[in-house]
Design an enzyme around this catalytic site. Structure first.
Site, PDB file in Angstrom:
ATOM      1  N   HIS A 129     -75.936  81.695 -10.502  1.00  0.00           N
ATOM      2  CA  HIS A 129     -76.145  81.141  -8.736  1.00  0.00           C
ATOM      3  C   HIS A 129     -75.178  80.048  -8.814  1.00  0.00           C
ATOM      4  O   HIS A 129     -74.412  80.464  -7.425  1.00  0.00           O
ATOM      5  CB  HIS A 129     -77.298  80.000  -9.187  1.00  0.00           C
ATOM      6  N   HIS A 159     -72.509  79.710  -5.215  1.00  0.00           N
ATOM      7  CA  HIS A 159     -71.662  79.114  -4.752  1.00  0.00           C
ATOM      8  C   HIS A 159     -69.911  79.845  -4.648  1.00  0.00           C
ATOM      9  O   HIS A 159     -69.553  79.364  -3.397  1.00  0.00           O
ATOM     10  CB  HIS A 159     -72.345  77.722  -5.279  1.00  0.00           C
ATOM     11  N   GLU A 167     -77.746  76.624   1.163  1.00  0.00           N
ATOM     12  CA  GLU A 167     -78.492  77.915   0.167  1.00  0.00           C
ATOM     13  C   GLU A 167     -79.210  78.681   1.112  1.00  0.00           C
ATOM     14  O   GLU A 167     -79.217  79.982   0.591  1.00  0.00           O
ATOM     15  CB  GLU A 167     -79.688  76.387  -0.259  1.00  0.00           C
ATOM     16  N   SER A 200     -77.508  85.102  -4.582  1.00  0.00           N
ATOM     17  CA  SER A 200     -77.234  84.676  -5.765  1.00  0.00           C
ATOM     18  C   SER A 200     -79.347  85.258  -6.844  1.00  0.00           C
ATOM     19  O   SER A 200     -79.144  85.594  -7.680  1.00  0.00           O
ATOM     20  CB  SER A 200     -77.454  83.529  -6.583  1.00  0.00           C
TER      21      SER A 200
END
Length: 297
Positions: free
Chosen positions: A162, A167, A208, A227
């Site tokens: 993730h 990111h 997000e 992700s």
């Protein structure tokens, strides 16, 4: 409202320096003593890190490397179909390895020339003020552990997949990285917990779990979607609403399930103007007015 503690397995230390990661009863690795010891060791390395020192390097196992290879291949295929063009361009520039898990110093070396962001280790939960505030210095706190090998396409908590595939690919875009930096600058202006939570919630529904319309299609740019092997296939079935800062900052939602409501931008420029513009002017008073508009004290 966002409760970051739900996302991470708690980490505790003893007076003699012992480190324990407390996995939930539902965690795929909870009954695997080797995995639990592994998690404790990786957390201990993160806790021993001091800013400015060498980043801890993890000797990943063959099983962990195989998890990375499986997930990298599956997500790459989904990204080509479902990720935004801005993310795909960042991925191309960043060039993350698909055959091994990159160390944090490798990620940093690739990111700094693109957006100035560097990675530092996190054992687990980083307090909101520290996590978001560090964006002002273009620093991202990242976990280094990998999900359990029995469920490579699932994790109940943010892991290195993730943090890096989600990111880092996002931060490879200077446009997205600039929004992160505005988040960090905003934190320095905020004094109340209510304002900090509002910031976290807006970040959740944008960086997000944000989606954007491109050439007649809805594509994702949020790291949580990028992700997630499962949710990236389902986000187009969510209720899509226009960007609305008041709603995004006051929504009540369950972070343990696929998000039924997402906020869809018309373009990357709108994300910069609406979301980035909000973070750039955010203060406690601004948040108080937003909450009052939503009928909250």
């Amino acid at each position: 409202m966002f409760n970051e503690a739900q996302l991470y397995s708690p980490v505790t230390t003893t007076t003699d320096g012992g480190v324990t990661v407390h996995l939930s009863d539902e965690h795929p690795g909870v009954h695997d003593p080797e995995y639990r010891a592994r998690r404790n060791g990786i957390a201990a390395q993160a806790l021993s890190y001091r800013d400015g020192g060498p980043l801890p390097r993890i000797a990943y196992t063959d099983e962990e490397e195989e998890v990375w290879r499986i997930v990298s291949a599956e997500l790459a295929r989904k990204h080509r179909k479902l990720a935004s063009a801005e993310v795909l361009a960042g991925q191309e520039r960043l060039g993350l390895p698909v055959d091994h898990i990159p160390q944090l110093d490798e990620v940093t070396a690739k990111l700094v020339p693109l957006s100035g962001f560097r990675y530092v280790p996190a054992a687990g939960l980083v307090p909101l003020r520290q996590f978001f505030g560090s964006f002002a210095d273009r620093t991202f706190h990242s976990t280094q552990y990998i999900r359990h090998h029995s469920a490579p396409l699932y994790t109940p908590e943010p892991d290195a997949i993730h943090e890096i595939i989600g990111h880092a690919n996002q931060l490879a875009s200077p446009r997205f990285a600039a929004i992160y930096a505005e988040v960090g600058a905003a934190v320095a202006r905020l004094e109340t917990d209510a304002a900090l939570k509002f910031l976290a919630d807006v970040f959740w529904f944008s960086m997000e779990f944000g989606v954007v319309r491109e050439r007649g299609e809805v594509r994702c740019y949020g790291a949580g979607l990028l992700s997630s092997y499962g949710e990236i296939e389902e986000f187009r079935d969510a209720e899509l609403r226009p960007l609305n800062i008041t709603e995004m900052g006051t929504a009540v939602y369950d972070i343990t399930h696929y998000q039924p409501v997402l906020y869809c931008a018309k373009s990357i420029s709108e994300i910069e103007d609406v979301v980035g513009g909000f973070f750039a002017t955010m203060t406690d008073d601004v948040v108080a007015r937003q909450r009052a508009t939503a009928g909250l004290a």
